[in-house]
Scaffold this motif. Structure first.
Motif, PDB file in Angstrom:
ATOM      1  N   PRO A 151       0.738  -1.148   0.200  1.00 18.77           N
ATOM      2  CA  PRO A 151      -0.152  -0.108  -0.146  1.00 18.77           C
ATOM      3  C   PRO A 151       1.110   1.324   0.189  1.00 18.77           C
ATOM      4  O   PRO A 151       2.000   0.962   0.061  1.00 18.77           O
ATOM      5  N   MET A 152       0.243   2.335   0.044  1.00 18.95           N
ATOM      6  CA  MET A 152       1.053   3.596  -0.052  1.00 18.95           C
ATOM      7  C   MET A 152       0.652   4.748   0.736  1.00 18.95           C
ATOM      8  O   MET A 152      -0.498   4.843   1.194  1.00 18.95           O
ATOM      9  N   ALA A 153       1.316   5.572   1.430  1.00 20.64           N
ATOM     10  CA  ALA A 153       0.894   6.453   2.247  1.00 20.64           C
ATOM     11  C   ALA A 153       0.799   7.880   1.239  1.00 20.64           C
ATOM     12  O   ALA A 153       1.648   8.372   0.501  1.00 20.64           O
ATOM     13  N   TYR A 154      -0.435   8.350   1.280  1.00 20.05           N
ATOM     14  CA  TYR A 154      -0.985   9.540   0.708  1.00 20.05           C
ATOM     15  C   TYR A 154      -0.521  10.896   1.337  1.00 20.05           C
ATOM     16  O   TYR A 154      -0.151  11.889   0.949  1.00 20.05           O
ATOM     17  N   TYR A 155      -0.348  10.788   2.626  1.00 20.16           N
ATOM     18  CA  TYR A 155       0.054  11.928   3.449  1.00 20.16           C
ATOM     19  C   TYR A 155       0.615  11.281   4.953  1.00 20.16           C
ATOM     20  O   TYR A 155       0.204  10.489   5.260  1.00 20.16           O
ATOM     21  N   TYR A 156       1.867  12.041   5.148  1.00 18.35           N
ATOM     22  CA  TYR A 156       2.785  11.550   6.098  1.00 18.35           C
ATOM     23  C   TYR A 156       3.061  12.995   6.901  1.00 18.35           C
ATOM     24  O   TYR A 156       3.870  13.366   6.293  1.00 18.35           O
ATOM     25  N   GLN A 157       2.878  13.095   8.196  1.00 16.61           N
ATOM     26  CA  GLN A 157       3.310  14.276   8.732  1.00 16.61           C
ATOM     27  C   GLN A 157       3.488  13.778  10.308  1.00 16.61           C
ATOM     28  O   GLN A 157       2.551  13.329  10.910  1.00 16.61           O
TER      29      GLN A 157
ATOM     30  N   HIS B 155      -3.167   6.513   4.835  1.00 21.52           N
ATOM     31  CA  HIS B 155      -2.469   5.262   4.094  1.00 21.52           C
ATOM     32  C   HIS B 155      -3.568   4.718   3.126  1.00 21.52           C
ATOM     33  O   HIS B 155      -4.816   4.352   3.598  1.00 21.52           O
ATOM     34  N   ALA B 156      -3.425   4.660   1.919  1.00 25.00           N
ATOM     35  CA  ALA B 156      -4.209   4.150   0.769  1.00 25.00           C
ATOM     36  C   ALA B 156      -3.853   2.664   0.740  1.00 25.00           C
ATOM     37  O   ALA B 156      -3.125   2.206   0.101  1.00 25.00           O
ATOM     38  N   MET B 157      -4.643   2.028   1.627  1.00 27.71           N
ATOM     39  CA  MET B 157      -4.636   0.690   1.783  1.00 27.71           C
ATOM     40  C   MET B 157      -6.008   0.073   2.246  1.00 27.71           C
ATOM     41  O   MET B 157      -7.015   0.779   2.602  1.00 27.71           O
ATOM     42  N   GLY B 158      -6.357  -1.007   1.618  1.00 25.18           N
ATOM     43  CA  GLY B 158      -7.776  -1.733   1.696  1.00 25.18           C
ATOM     44  C   GLY B 158      -7.873  -2.285   3.287  1.00 25.18           C
ATOM     45  O   GLY B 158      -6.816  -2.293   3.876  1.00 25.18           O
ATOM     46  N   ASN B 159      -9.055  -2.848   3.420  1.00 23.83           N
ATOM     47  CA  ASN B 159      -9.317  -3.384   4.760  1.00 23.83           C
ATOM     48  C   ASN B 159      -8.453  -4.735   4.584  1.00 23.83           C
ATOM     49  O   ASN B 159      -8.951  -5.536   3.852  1.00 23.83           O
ATOM     50  N   PRO B 160      -7.407  -4.994   5.190  1.00 26.00           N
ATOM     51  CA  PRO B 160      -6.681  -6.156   4.925  1.00 26.00           C
ATOM     52  C   PRO B 160      -7.464  -7.511   5.026  1.00 26.00           C
ATOM     53  O   PRO B 160      -7.403  -8.345   4.070  1.00 26.00           O
TER      54      PRO B 160
ATOM     55  N   TYR C 142       1.041   3.771  15.591  1.00 22.21           N
ATOM     56  CA  TYR C 142       1.212   3.522  14.176  1.00 22.21           C
ATOM     57  C   TYR C 142       1.754   2.552  14.064  1.00 22.21           C
ATOM     58  O   TYR C 142       1.167   1.597  13.008  1.00 22.21           O
ATOM     59  N   LYS C 143       2.941   1.886  14.615  1.00 26.78           N
ATOM     60  CA  LYS C 143       3.556   0.826  14.245  1.00 26.78           C
ATOM     61  C   LYS C 143       2.699  -0.502  14.509  1.00 26.78           C
ATOM     62  O   LYS C 143       2.828  -1.619  13.662  1.00 26.78           O
ATOM     63  N   LEU C 144       1.789  -0.341  15.528  1.00 28.30           N
ATOM     64  CA  LEU C 144       0.849  -1.319  15.783  1.00 28.30           C
ATOM     65  C   LEU C 144       0.069  -1.709  14.517  1.00 28.30           C
ATOM     66  O   LEU C 144      -0.293  -2.992  14.357  1.00 28.30           O
ATOM     67  N   ARG C 145      -0.364  -0.710  13.653  1.00 27.00           N
ATOM     68  CA  ARG C 145      -1.053  -1.045  12.475  1.00 27.00           C
ATOM     69  C   ARG C 145      -0.099  -1.160  11.194  1.00 27.00           C
ATOM     70  O   ARG C 145      -0.792  -1.485  10.400  1.00 27.00           O
ATOM     71  N   MET C 146       1.118  -1.046  11.317  1.00 22.49           N
ATOM     72  CA  MET C 146       1.986  -1.359  10.104  1.00 22.49           C
ATOM     73  C   MET C 146       2.298  -2.743  10.415  1.00 22.49           C
ATOM     74  O   MET C 146       3.359  -3.024  10.968  1.00 22.49           O
TER      75      MET C 146
ATOM     76  N   ASN D 215       6.759  -4.456   7.203  1.00 22.91           N
ATOM     77  CA  ASN D 215       7.772  -3.431   6.703  1.00 22.91           C
ATOM     78  C   ASN D 215       7.243  -2.741   5.314  1.00 22.91           C
ATOM     79  O   ASN D 215       7.621  -1.613   5.011  1.00 22.91           O
ATOM     80  N   SER D 216       6.697  -3.841   4.137  1.00 22.93           N
ATOM     81  CA  SER D 216       6.511  -3.475   3.094  1.00 22.93           C
ATOM     82  C   SER D 216       5.244  -2.351   3.110  1.00 22.93           C
ATOM     83  O   SER D 216       4.924  -1.721   2.188  1.00 22.93           O
ATOM     84  N   TRP D 217       4.523  -2.348   4.098  1.00 24.08           N
ATOM     85  CA  TRP D 217       3.318  -1.315   4.162  1.00 24.08           C
ATOM     86  C   TRP D 217       3.778  -0.028   4.454  1.00 24.08           C
ATOM     87  O   TRP D 217       3.064   1.017   4.377  1.00 24.08           O
TER      88      TRP D 217
END
Length: 507
Positions: free
Chosen positions: A330-336, A364-369, A497-501, A504-506
């Motif tokens: 998936p990809m991050a559309y915004y990160y701050q 994060h542009a990712m689906g519901n896993p 945040y890390k709990l949801r990633m 590493n490829s996410w």
């Protein structure tokens, strides 16, 4: 499920979709991801600023219309920026996408109902679509993929309505199907895959019909010769499998596909989409006279061919088509990052140095896993069901045979498998850098597949299967709630945040 509870359920799904898409729509007073293109382009149409568009212009027209309407509404202008080329509130260039995206679960539910006339299947399809992350993210920003999907799905729904009617009413819905498919292609070229799916299921229906007719005629002649040889018709038994026709209440419009001839397909689903696509270009070509209709398409093709190979060296979020179904990139559309929740986020600029930020804002542009993973399993189950039916028929009859009337669930399986393949497999040959959002046109059929599977479980006589259906539904809903902060860009601690990633490829 009664009609009353079905309506209550669908209204609830729509209100959920609406609330999630509009809540905190102005949260980031900047341009998120490809808003740097599409929001600017939409504003360019309002300011009559010529520009080169690397995609067909319909989505930018829609965003521009949203900006114009939003600018005349006397509220939701607490924050403004000039990043689009004019002083605009983020709400003005996002609200129409949010509204449009809210209707996608309803359209998916309408398709499910039209395929089966089962309210439970339709409600589950709408609910699961409303519980997906990438559709929620894409709906909350001035991006274009929402319009490809909703117009393509409307084309499918209108086609099913056409198959469910006759004469003038059929022509009426076929015209609307052609318009919708043309609009989908007029958003991005890959909207063409929605249209190709309708052609493929139509061809499949005719192939099944012709094979049955051919085998039936052969059996007729074989039976006649046997009768003459044995001198009686009472003792002749020919092995053939021809189940009785389903009652009208068990029909699906897909069974009427062979009522459409080549003229219907070429005119309603060929000429009309092409005409709509051409008309869509007129405002843009009048604004930017640098290229004509043919030349602008040549330039667009040249632009995409020069984007480079599909590797992280070109873009860190490049993801080949085979990585999409399992959502490995998936990809991050915004990160701050910020030092606290109360600290205002910068309009532009890099995040704080590593370790300095105590709060993370990530879209994060990712689906519901679990929705995607269970959906892939359901799609494979449908493929297996189709293959097993053919094998069982071969084993029983000791020859290839085709039933006179396929069951509703067999038609649904054919429809979902063919349309999923039609929207995914063309990407196999694409060598440019592509991203996970290109999977959105295909993954909606995954949502329908898992909704069908869960519905079958919940309708089963076996308690274990009903428990499985409830468990899958609960896991999908729980996963949506768990990952919701990174869909909505809510503040998270580094730990959360890390709990949801999970991989590493996410990141």
């Amino acid at each position: 499920m009664t009609k009353k509870w079905f309506r209550i359920g669908m209204v609830s799904v729509f209100l959920l979709s609406l609330a999630l898409r509009f809540w905190g729509l102005e949260r980031f007073n900047t341009l998120v991801f490809d808003e740097v293109y599409f929001a600017k382009f939409g504003n360019n149409y309002l300011t009559h600023t010529p520009f080169f568009n690397a995609h067909p212009p319909l989505s930018q027209y829609m965003i521009g219309i949203g900006i114009w309407i939003g600018s005349h509404i006397p509220f939701w202008h607490d924050t403004v920026n000039g990043l689009t080329g004019s002083l605009r509130s983020p709400w003005t260039y996002r609200w129409l996408n949010a509204l449009t995206g809210s209707f996608i679960p309803l359209v998916v539910a309408a398709i499910a109902y039209q395929l089966s006339y089962r309210r439970s299947f339709a409600l589950l399809a709408g609910l699961f679509t409303a519980c997906d992350g990438i559709f929620l993210v894409e709906s909350r920003y001035a991006l274009s993929n929402i319009y490809i999907v909703i117009f393509g799905l409307l084309g499918h729904w209108f086609l099913l309505l056409a198959l469910d009617n006759q004469n003038r009413r059929r022509s009426f819905w076929l015209v609307f199907a052609g318009i919708a498919f043309g609009a989908s292609v007029g958003t991005k070229w890959n909207g063409l895959w929605f249209l190709s799916g309708t052609y493929l299921i139509w061809v499949a229906a005719w192939v099944i019909h012709l094979i049955y007719s051919l085998l039936n005629s052969k059996l007729f002649f074989t039976s006649s010769s046997l009768k003459e040889a044995e001198g009686t018709s009472q003792e002749v038994r020919v092995s053939t499998y021809s189940p009785p026709s389903l009652p009208s209440s068990s029909q699906t419009p897909l069974q009427n596909l062979t009522q459409l001839n080549i003229f219907h397909m070429l005119f309603y689903l060929g000429i009309i989409p092409a005409l709509i696509y051409s008309i869509i270009w007129i405002p843009h070509l009048q604004l930017d006279k640098t290229y004509g209709f043919i030349a602008v398409h040549q330039q667009i093709l040249k632009f995409h061919l020069q984007l480079g190979g599909n590797s992280p060296n070109v873009h860190p979020y490049c993801a080949a088509w085979y990585k999409w179904p399992l959502m490995t990139r998936p990809m991050a559309y915004y990160y701050q990052t910020a030092e606290s929740i109360t600290e205002p986020l910068p309009v532009m600029g890099p995040p704080l140095p590593a370790g300095a930020g105590q709060v993370i804002y990530d879209v994060h542009a990712m689906g519901n896993p679990f929705l995607w993973w269970f959906g892939i399993a359901a799609m494979l189950f449908l493929v297996g069901m189709l293959v097993s039916q053919a094998i069982i028929s071969w084993v029983k009859e000791r020859r290839f045979s085709v039933p006179a009337t396929l069951s509703v669930d067999t038609w649904i399986a054919l429809y979902l498998v063919i349309n999923y393949a039609a929207n995914l497999l063309p990407w196999v040959e694409v060598t440019r850098c592509v991203f996970i959002y290109h999977y959105m046109c295909a993954v909606v059929f995954i949502f329908l597949a898992i909704a069908w599977f869960v519905d079958q479980c919940l309708r089963s006589y076996y308690q274990q299967l009903r428990a499985l259906g409830v468990t899958i539904t609960f896991i999908i809903l729980a996963a949506f709630i768990f990952w919701m902060p990174i869909y909505l860009g809510l503040p998270l601690s580094p730990h959360d945040y890390k709990l949801r990633m999970w991989f590493n490829s996410w990141i």
